[in-house]
Enzyme design. Sequence first.
Site, PDB file in Angstrom:
ATOM      1  N   LYS A   5      47.938 -43.221 -59.166  1.00 45.01           N
ATOM      2  CA  LYS A   5      47.225 -42.030 -59.627  1.00 45.01           C
ATOM      3  C   LYS A   5      46.486 -41.386 -58.460  1.00 45.01           C
ATOM      4  O   LYS A   5      46.556 -40.186 -58.248  1.00 45.01           O
ATOM      5  CB  LYS A   5      46.257 -42.437 -60.742  1.00 45.01           C
ATOM      6  CG  LYS A   5      45.405 -41.324 -61.266  1.00 45.01           C
ATOM      7  CD  LYS A   5      44.556 -41.831 -62.419  1.00 45.01           C
ATOM      8  CE  LYS A   5      43.431 -40.871 -62.725  1.00 45.01           C
ATOM      9  NZ  LYS A   5      42.588 -41.358 -63.821  1.00 45.01           N
ATOM     10  N   GLU A  51      46.836 -51.385 -51.432  1.00 46.07           N
ATOM     11  CA  GLU A  51      48.008 -52.238 -51.661  1.00 46.07           C
ATOM     12  C   GLU A  51      49.273 -51.399 -51.764  1.00 46.07           C
ATOM     13  O   GLU A  51      50.307 -51.695 -51.155  1.00 46.07           O
ATOM     14  CB  GLU A  51      47.837 -53.039 -52.962  1.00 46.07           C
ATOM     15  CG  GLU A  51      46.748 -54.092 -52.939  1.00 46.07           C
ATOM     16  CD  GLU A  51      45.399 -53.566 -53.415  1.00 46.07           C
ATOM     17  OE1 GLU A  51      45.157 -52.340 -53.302  1.00 46.07           O
ATOM     18  OE2 GLU A  51      44.577 -54.382 -53.878  1.00 46.07           O
ATOM     19  N   GLY A 111      44.232 -45.126 -65.451  1.00 47.88           N
ATOM     20  CA  GLY A 111      45.380 -45.895 -64.968  1.00 47.88           C
ATOM     21  C   GLY A 111      45.901 -46.883 -65.997  1.00 47.88           C
ATOM     22  O   GLY A 111      47.110 -46.998 -66.225  1.00 47.88           O
ATOM     23  N   ARG A 112      44.995 -47.591 -66.664  1.00 47.51           N
ATOM     24  CA  ARG A 112      45.436 -48.626 -67.609  1.00 47.51           C
ATOM     25  C   ARG A 112      45.940 -48.039 -68.927  1.00 47.51           C
ATOM     26  O   ARG A 112      46.359 -48.780 -69.814  1.00 47.51           O
ATOM     27  CB  ARG A 112      44.321 -49.644 -67.825  1.00 47.51           C
ATOM     28  CG  ARG A 112      42.989 -49.056 -68.213  1.00 47.51           C
ATOM     29  CD  ARG A 112      41.863 -50.068 -68.065  1.00 47.51           C
ATOM     30  NE  ARG A 112      40.551 -49.500 -68.343  1.00 47.51           N
ATOM     31  CZ  ARG A 112      39.796 -48.877 -67.433  1.00 47.51           C
ATOM     32  NH1 ARG A 112      40.225 -48.744 -66.193  1.00 47.51           N
ATOM     33  NH2 ARG A 112      38.609 -48.396 -67.759  1.00 47.51           N
ATOM     34  N   GLU A 134      39.046 -54.476 -67.879  1.00 44.63           N
ATOM     35  CA  GLU A 134      38.633 -53.363 -67.013  1.00 44.63           C
ATOM     36  C   GLU A 134      37.954 -52.285 -67.860  1.00 44.63           C
ATOM     37  O   GLU A 134      37.058 -51.592 -67.390  1.00 44.63           O
ATOM     38  CB  GLU A 134      39.832 -52.790 -66.235  1.00 44.63           C
ATOM     39  CG  GLU A 134      39.409 -51.979 -65.022  1.00 44.63           C
ATOM     40  CD  GLU A 134      40.562 -51.591 -64.104  1.00 44.63           C
ATOM     41  OE1 GLU A 134      41.342 -50.700 -64.492  1.00 44.63           O
ATOM     42  OE2 GLU A 134      40.676 -52.147 -63.009  1.00 44.63           O
ATOM     43  N   HIS A 139      52.363 -76.784 -74.703  1.00 42.72           N
ATOM     44  CA  HIS A 139      52.456 -77.990 -73.880  1.00 42.72           C
ATOM     45  C   HIS A 139      51.534 -77.900 -72.677  1.00 42.72           C
ATOM     46  O   HIS A 139      51.681 -78.663 -71.727  1.00 42.72           O
ATOM     47  CB  HIS A 139      53.908 -78.221 -73.468  1.00 42.72           C
ATOM     48  CG  HIS A 139      54.798 -78.385 -74.665  1.00 42.72           C
ATOM     49  ND1 HIS A 139      55.061 -79.618 -75.237  1.00 42.72           N
ATOM     50  CD2 HIS A 139      55.421 -77.466 -75.441  1.00 42.72           C
ATOM     51  CE1 HIS A 139      55.828 -79.442 -76.297  1.00 42.72           C
ATOM     52  NE2 HIS A 139      56.067 -78.137 -76.446  1.00 42.72           N
ATOM     53  N   LYS A 179      36.850 -53.012 -52.914  1.00 41.95           N
ATOM     54  CA  LYS A 179      37.832 -52.264 -52.102  1.00 41.95           C
ATOM     55  C   LYS A 179      37.182 -51.824 -50.795  1.00 41.95           C
ATOM     56  O   LYS A 179      37.771 -51.916 -49.724  1.00 41.95           O
ATOM     57  CB  LYS A 179      38.328 -51.022 -52.860  1.00 41.95           C
ATOM     58  CG  LYS A 179      39.160 -51.307 -54.085  1.00 41.95           C
ATOM     59  CD  LYS A 179      39.644 -49.972 -54.658  1.00 41.95           C
ATOM     60  CE  LYS A 179      40.183 -50.116 -56.057  1.00 41.95           C
ATOM     61  NZ  LYS A 179      40.495 -48.842 -56.677  1.00 41.95           N
TER      62      LYS A 179
HETATM   63  O1  F6P Z   1      41.837 -51.738 -59.991  1.00 43.42           O
HETATM   64  C1  F6P Z   1      41.235 -50.505 -60.056  1.00 43.42           C
HETATM   65  C2  F6P Z   1      42.210 -49.421 -60.283  1.00 43.42           C
HETATM   66  O2  F6P Z   1      41.521 -48.251 -60.018  1.00 43.42           O
HETATM   67  C3  F6P Z   1      42.808 -49.422 -61.689  1.00 43.42           C
HETATM   68  O3  F6P Z   1      41.990 -48.833 -62.619  1.00 43.42           O
HETATM   69  C4  F6P Z   1      44.084 -48.690 -61.455  1.00 43.42           C
HETATM   70  O4  F6P Z   1      44.972 -48.863 -62.520  1.00 43.42           O
HETATM   71  C5  F6P Z   1      44.535 -49.323 -60.168  1.00 43.42           C
HETATM   72  O5  F6P Z   1      43.337 -49.478 -59.430  1.00 43.42           O
HETATM   73  C6  F6P Z   1      45.556 -48.555 -59.394  1.00 43.42           C
HETATM   74  O6  F6P Z   1      45.093 -47.282 -59.061  1.00 43.42           O
HETATM   75  P1  F6P Z   1      46.080 -46.154 -58.548  1.00 43.42           P
HETATM   76  O7  F6P Z   1      47.053 -45.870 -59.642  1.00 43.42           O
HETATM   77  O8  F6P Z   1      45.207 -45.000 -58.215  1.00 43.42           O
HETATM   78  O9  F6P Z   1      46.793 -46.696 -57.341  1.00 43.42           O
END
Ligand code: F6P
Length: 524
Positions: free
Chosen positions: A204, A210, A265-266, A351, A382, A490
């Site tokens: 987003k 990452e 995002g979620r 979250e 198990h 972060k």
């Molecule tokens: O972990 C925090 C967060 O902001 C989530 O809410 C989001 O889904 C994720 O990082 C990834 O964010 P982006 O889609 O901006 O890379």
Amino acid sequence: MSALTRSSAWQALAAHQRRIAPSSLGALFAADPSRAAAFTLETGEILLDYSKHRIDAEAMRLLAALAAQARLQDWIAKMFSGDPINSTEERAALHVALRSRDAAFPQGRDVMAEVRTARERLRGFVGEAHGGTLKGANGRAITDVVNIGIGGSDLGPRMVTRALRAFRKPAPRLHFVSNIDPADLDATLADLAPETTFFIVASKTFTTAETLENARRARTWLAAALGGAADLSRHFAAVTANVAGAAALGVPQERVFPMWDWVGGRYSVWSAVGLAVALAVGVDAFEELLEGAHAMDTHFRTEPIERNIPAVLALLEIWYVNFFGAQTRAVIPYCEDLRDLPAYLQQLEMESNGKRVDRDGSEVDYDTAPIVWGATGTPSQHSFHQLLHQGTRLVPVDFIVTQASNPSGARTALAANALAQAAALAFGNPVPGAAHRTLPGNRPSSTIVLKRLAPRALGQLIAMYEHKVFVEGIIWNINSFDQWGVEHGKTLARTLTPLLLESGRPADLDSSTLTLLARLRKHD
Ligand code: F6P
């Protein structure tokens, strides 16, 4: 004391909990032969049996009164009309628009035209991929698509693609990479051919470390194999609200799919973040997923609290968290293809509602989201079920079971195991004179039955949990739609990265971090 814990609805629940706590589920069932029917709700492809909870009609009445006191119906109306209910970011939370057909969202600008355009673009792109006209730099048709994303840009599409395995198109194959640990991308790329591999970079913000690092490494991998002169942009699409960020990575404009600030995002699997899903199962199946979610939206909007499945699930969670002191809830799908559901729900629930201040910024004096965890049954039986049956903690469980379209021996055994576990938790097994063998019972669970694991039912299931989270947030008076807690980590990681490379000056760091940094700098 907060207004919530002082309120008459809360106090009445606390008093009722003291009355009901000594009674057993066995006794509650014995006293009312129609208990299962009384505490079962059904809508569309989902049935919820919540009879194995430590409740009676009065508990449910008082819980519904708590929701009414929080003006739940008004908040539902606010969400659906696009009010900026995400107050700390002054944004709407309009994921429901993504699965709406034509509703208008009067409070904000009407988003439906953009939503429809995005859906059409997604259909066109998926058509190219399925028709064999999506080609890489050297003209070969794409066979494999890697979704690079993390959090909501990974967990949703990953979980849904896995859940809908039975509906997969023969090509392209889908892969998911989220971890900044190079092992994740490397293991995925090891089996792929650069000339026929395509990457969706889903982010987003397009600032997530990452995802950007993995996208850069993917590009390097392509360049090494196809040559610096190759048109690598033919191997990339992006899903983002940050068009400039995607352009900087070299993603062609026509392959940048939109995200919006009014979708968290979620909550984004319904947007073009679901592109991987649509590639895996086709746009028609993806749209059925949206329709399933839309059907749950309608249920949520229109059913009274007592008959409203997401609301009832939320109230049960509040009952255990706030009145029985439960710290966790387990999610156990008796369905291998729902293997990734617990991880998905961890982000959605923790979250969203892992918050310690209310909407006015005051610290709350009650617990909010429990720890959500789980794994598929029967393997879980198990490993951790021992604790569920005989441990010292109260762990409410969501059992998720699918009706088999063609029952086989193994499928029947799967369902039998789910029912057996729920019954054993509820009713226990006294073994006179052998405390170590005795199962005390009185351990609550919901059983959620899906008619089948298909797009429509899955859409309903996910939307059910989204709305459950929403109801909890309203009653706990917290903002379920921000996530400030993850930001500081972060920022710190960005500070520490150069220090690990020995190129930066130690900042004002604690002795533990400094010592560990020194240790991790040693590479021999
Ligand atoms: O972990 C925090 C967060 O902001 C989530 O809410 C989001 O889904 C994720 O990082 C990834 O964010 P982006 O889609 O901006 O890379």
